[in-house]
Scaffold this motif. Structure first.
Motif, PDB file in Angstrom:
ATOM      1  N   ASN A  54      65.778  81.148  30.815  1.00 20.90           N
ATOM      2  CA  ASN A  54      65.271  80.720  29.516  1.00 20.90           C
ATOM      3  C   ASN A  54      66.411  80.872  28.510  1.00 20.90           C
ATOM      4  O   ASN A  54      66.658  81.954  27.983  1.00 20.90           O
ATOM      5  CB  ASN A  54      64.072  81.568  29.105  1.00 20.90           C
ATOM      6  N   THR A  55      67.131  79.789  28.274  1.00 21.18           N
ATOM      7  CA  THR A  55      68.313  79.862  27.413  1.00 21.18           C
ATOM      8  C   THR A  55      68.029  79.210  26.059  1.00 21.18           C
ATOM      9  O   THR A  55      67.244  78.267  25.947  1.00 21.18           O
ATOM     10  CB  THR A  55      69.510  79.147  28.065  1.00 21.18           C
ATOM     11  N   VAL A  56      68.676  79.744  25.054  1.00 27.38           N
ATOM     12  CA  VAL A  56      68.568  79.220  23.694  1.00 27.38           C
ATOM     13  C   VAL A  56      69.977  79.012  23.161  1.00 27.38           C
ATOM     14  O   VAL A  56      70.813  79.924  23.224  1.00 27.38           O
ATOM     15  CB  VAL A  56      67.805  80.197  22.766  1.00 27.38           C
ATOM     16  N   LYS A  57      70.249  77.822  22.654  1.00 25.46           N
ATOM     17  CA  LYS A  57      71.559  77.544  22.088  1.00 25.46           C
ATOM     18  C   LYS A  57      71.565  77.925  20.620  1.00 25.46           C
ATOM     19  O   LYS A  57      70.742  77.463  19.837  1.00 25.46           O
ATOM     20  CB  LYS A  57      71.906  76.053  22.247  1.00 25.46           C
ATOM     21  N   ILE A  58      72.492  78.806  20.267  1.00 23.03           N
ATOM     22  CA  ILE A  58      72.609  79.262  18.881  1.00 23.03           C
ATOM     23  C   ILE A  58      73.376  78.219  18.073  1.00 23.03           C
ATOM     24  O   ILE A  58      74.511  77.858  18.413  1.00 23.03           O
ATOM     25  CB  ILE A  58      73.325  80.623  18.804  1.00 23.03           C
ATOM     26  N   GLN A  59      72.742  77.735  17.038  1.00 24.61           N
ATOM     27  CA  GLN A  59      73.347  76.702  16.200  1.00 24.61           C
ATOM     28  C   GLN A  59      74.122  77.326  15.036  1.00 24.61           C
ATOM     29  O   GLN A  59      73.904  78.474  14.658  1.00 24.61           O
ATOM     30  CB  GLN A  59      72.262  75.760  15.654  1.00 24.61           C
ATOM     31  N   GLY A  60      74.995  76.536  14.443  1.00 24.35           N
ATOM     32  CA  GLY A  60      75.771  76.979  13.290  1.00 24.35           C
ATOM     33  C   GLY A  60      77.015  76.142  13.124  1.00 24.35           C
ATOM     34  O   GLY A  60      77.619  75.722  14.119  1.00 24.35           O
ATOM     35  N   GLU A  61      77.379  75.865  11.872  1.00 26.79           N
ATOM     36  CA  GLU A  61      78.555  75.034  11.622  1.00 26.79           C
ATOM     37  C   GLU A  61      79.859  75.804  11.869  1.00 26.79           C
ATOM     38  O   GLU A  61      80.860  75.228  12.272  1.00 26.79           O
ATOM     39  CB  GLU A  61      78.519  74.493  10.186  1.00 26.79           C
ATOM     40  N   THR A  62      79.841  77.105  11.601  1.00 28.28           N
ATOM     41  CA  THR A  62      81.042  77.913  11.785  1.00 28.28           C
ATOM     42  C   THR A  62      80.716  79.080  12.708  1.00 28.28           C
ATOM     43  O   THR A  62      79.538  79.362  13.004  1.00 28.28           O
ATOM     44  CB  THR A  62      81.560  78.452  10.445  1.00 28.28           C
ATOM     45  N   ALA A  63      81.773  79.767  13.144  1.00 33.10           N
ATOM     46  CA  ALA A  63      81.577  80.938  13.997  1.00 33.10           C
ATOM     47  C   ALA A  63      80.775  82.009  13.273  1.00 33.10           C
ATOM     48  O   ALA A  63      79.917  82.687  13.866  1.00 33.10           O
ATOM     49  CB  ALA A  63      82.934  81.487  14.435  1.00 33.10           C
ATOM     50  N   ALA A  64      81.021  82.161  11.963  1.00 31.14           N
ATOM     51  CA  ALA A  64      80.279  83.150  11.180  1.00 31.14           C
ATOM     52  C   ALA A  64      78.805  82.798  11.103  1.00 31.14           C
ATOM     53  O   ALA A  64      77.923  83.666  11.197  1.00 31.14           O
ATOM     54  CB  ALA A  64      80.875  83.255   9.774  1.00 31.14           C
ATOM     55  N   ASP A  65      78.484  81.485  10.945  1.00 34.11           N
ATOM     56  CA  ASP A  65      77.086  81.042  10.912  1.00 34.11           C
ATOM     57  C   ASP A  65      76.409  81.343  12.244  1.00 34.11           C
ATOM     58  O   ASP A  65      75.264  81.826  12.290  1.00 34.11           O
ATOM     59  CB  ASP A  65      77.014  79.548  10.620  1.00 34.11           C
ATOM     60  N   LYS A  66      77.108  81.057  13.326  1.00 31.88           N
ATOM     61  CA  LYS A  66      76.546  81.305  14.655  1.00 31.88           C
ATOM     62  C   LYS A  66      76.304  82.793  14.891  1.00 31.88           C
ATOM     63  O   LYS A  66      75.295  83.187  15.487  1.00 31.88           O
ATOM     64  CB  LYS A  66      77.483  80.749  15.732  1.00 31.88           C
ATOM     65  N   ALA A  67      77.229  83.622  14.410  1.00 28.69           N
ATOM     66  CA  ALA A  67      77.068  85.068  14.558  1.00 28.69           C
ATOM     67  C   ALA A  67      75.848  85.561  13.795  1.00 28.69           C
ATOM     68  O   ALA A  67      75.062  86.368  14.306  1.00 28.69           O
ATOM     69  CB  ALA A  67      78.328  85.787  14.081  1.00 28.69           C
ATOM     70  N   ARG A  68      75.661  85.055  12.575  1.00 25.10           N
ATOM     71  CA  ARG A  68      74.497  85.460  11.780  1.00 25.10           C
ATOM     72  C   ARG A  68      73.206  84.999  12.445  1.00 25.10           C
ATOM     73  O   ARG A  68      72.222  85.738  12.506  1.00 25.10           O
ATOM     74  CB  ARG A  68      74.602  84.889  10.367  1.00 25.10           C
ATOM     75  N   ASN A  69      73.197  83.760  12.938  1.00 21.53           N
ATOM     76  CA  ASN A  69      72.006  83.223  13.594  1.00 21.53           C
ATOM     77  C   ASN A  69      71.691  83.979  14.886  1.00 21.53           C
ATOM     78  O   ASN A  69      70.533  84.217  15.217  1.00 21.53           O
ATOM     79  CB  ASN A  69      72.182  81.737  13.882  1.00 21.53           C
ATOM     80  N   LEU A  70      72.759  84.370  15.618  1.00 20.53           N
ATOM     81  CA  LEU A  70      72.555  85.147  16.838  1.00 20.53           C
ATOM     82  C   LEU A  70      71.972  86.515  16.504  1.00 20.53           C
ATOM     83  O   LEU A  70      71.026  86.976  17.159  1.00 20.53           O
ATOM     84  CB  LEU A  70      73.876  85.314  17.579  1.00 20.53           C
ATOM     85  N   SER A  71      72.500  87.151  15.461  1.00 18.86           N
ATOM     86  CA  SER A  71      71.990  88.459  15.059  1.00 18.86           C
ATOM     87  C   SER A  71      70.527  88.375  14.645  1.00 18.86           C
ATOM     88  O   SER A  71      69.702  89.218  14.999  1.00 18.86           O
ATOM     89  CB  SER A  71      72.831  89.002  13.906  1.00 18.86           C
ATOM     90  N   ALA A  72      70.183  87.305  13.914  1.00 16.57           N
ATOM     91  CA  ALA A  72      68.801  87.131  13.473  1.00 16.57           C
ATOM     92  C   ALA A  72      67.873  86.920  14.658  1.00 16.57           C
ATOM     93  O   ALA A  72      66.760  87.455  14.700  1.00 16.57           O
ATOM     94  CB  ALA A  72      68.724  85.944  12.516  1.00 16.57           C
TER      95      ALA A  72
END
Length: 266
Positions: free
Chosen positions: A240-258
């Motif tokens: 069960n995989t989920v792709k973390i979205q985000g325009e930048t690496a920082a956005d992706k990191a925040r979305n992953l943390s959330a």
């Protein structure tokens, strides 16, 4: 010094068949030298090269075709080998195997106190890591497992670094002794042409249980105190995989943390 290295022929591929009645591996497919034993051979040969007058003998237990790993050991620098072979050894667990190998080591080291035995830390078919420590117990010799470095060795003692969970211990022990080494200890050499030619000509004595003075009650399937109850391939788990979205690496990191906080992982 007499250096002895224990080697094993194990399945070379990933598709390994198991006898459902005995729990033993069916060794009819392609086989090769146990990868962990390559490091034991290399370290044994390195000690020989640094110690004038020493020799290395490889020992294996297995069916007739297991002689191939002795030839590989000679090709990599061992001086000779011994094949513990016979129907009486079939189906042995680690307890029975270590007993038979220890009997072979006793015969090889008779009247010679300057003996150092090397084993790989485990085999790739059973992954137990039992053989080296069990052999030391059978022989009544000091031993060390998970050896990552040989600091010093002479004809009377050996000093090693033994890997621990939080670092390493420095252990010194008198000879004879048994060492189980890990892959970090060295980089195995490639067999030379000279070694390959020597391996083709090498002759290996075959020792039976009677020649080793073994107790038949401690050999084979009947003499093994452990048994395999059931062998099976674990069912595959649905991913069960989920792709973390985000325009930048920082956005992706925040979305992953959330996402991790939402799942109560963080």
């Amino acid at each position: 010094m007499h250096i002895i290295v224990c080697v094993k022929q194990t399945p070379a591929g990933e598709n390994v068949s198991v006898d459902q009645n005995t729990g033993c591996i069916i060794r009819s497919g392609e086989s090769a030298l146990n990868p962990f034993d390559e490091f034991a051979i290399e370290e044994a040969v390195r000690v020989k090269e640094k110690t004038p007058g020493s020799k290395v003998t490889a020992v294996t237990m297995g069916p007739p075709q297991a002689e191939a790993v002795l030839r590989e050991a000679v090709a990599r620098g061992c001086d000779g080998g011994v094949h513990v072979c016979g129907r009486e050894f079939a189906g042995s667990d680690t307890w029975a195997t270590s007993y038979a190998l220890s009997q072979a080591v006793k015969k090889l080291s008779e009247n010679d106190p300057s003996v150092l035995v090397f084993c790989g830390k485990q085999t790739n078919d059973s992954d137990t890591g039992h053989i080296g420590p069990q052999m030391a117990q059978w022989l009544g010799w000091p031993g060390a497992a998970f050896v990552r470095k040989l600091e010093a060795v002479d004809g009377k003692s050996v000093r090693v670094q033994r890997l621990m969970e939080d670092g390493y211990d420095v252990v010194e022990m008198p000879l004879p002794a048994v060492l189980s080494v890990i892959k970090e200890i060295n980089t195995p050499r490639i067999a030379s042409l000279k070694g390959r030619l020597a391996s083709k000509k090498a002759q290996f004595p075959k020792w039976s249980a009677a020649e080793l003075g073994c107790d038949p009650a401690k050999l084979g399937l009947d003499g093994s105190p452990t048994s395999v109850v059931r062998c099976f391939t674990p069912p595959q788990r649905a991913s069960n995989t989920v792709k973390i979205q985000g325009e930048t690496a920082a956005d992706k990191a925040r979305n992953l943390s959330a996402a991790l906080k939402e799942a109560k992982i963080l």
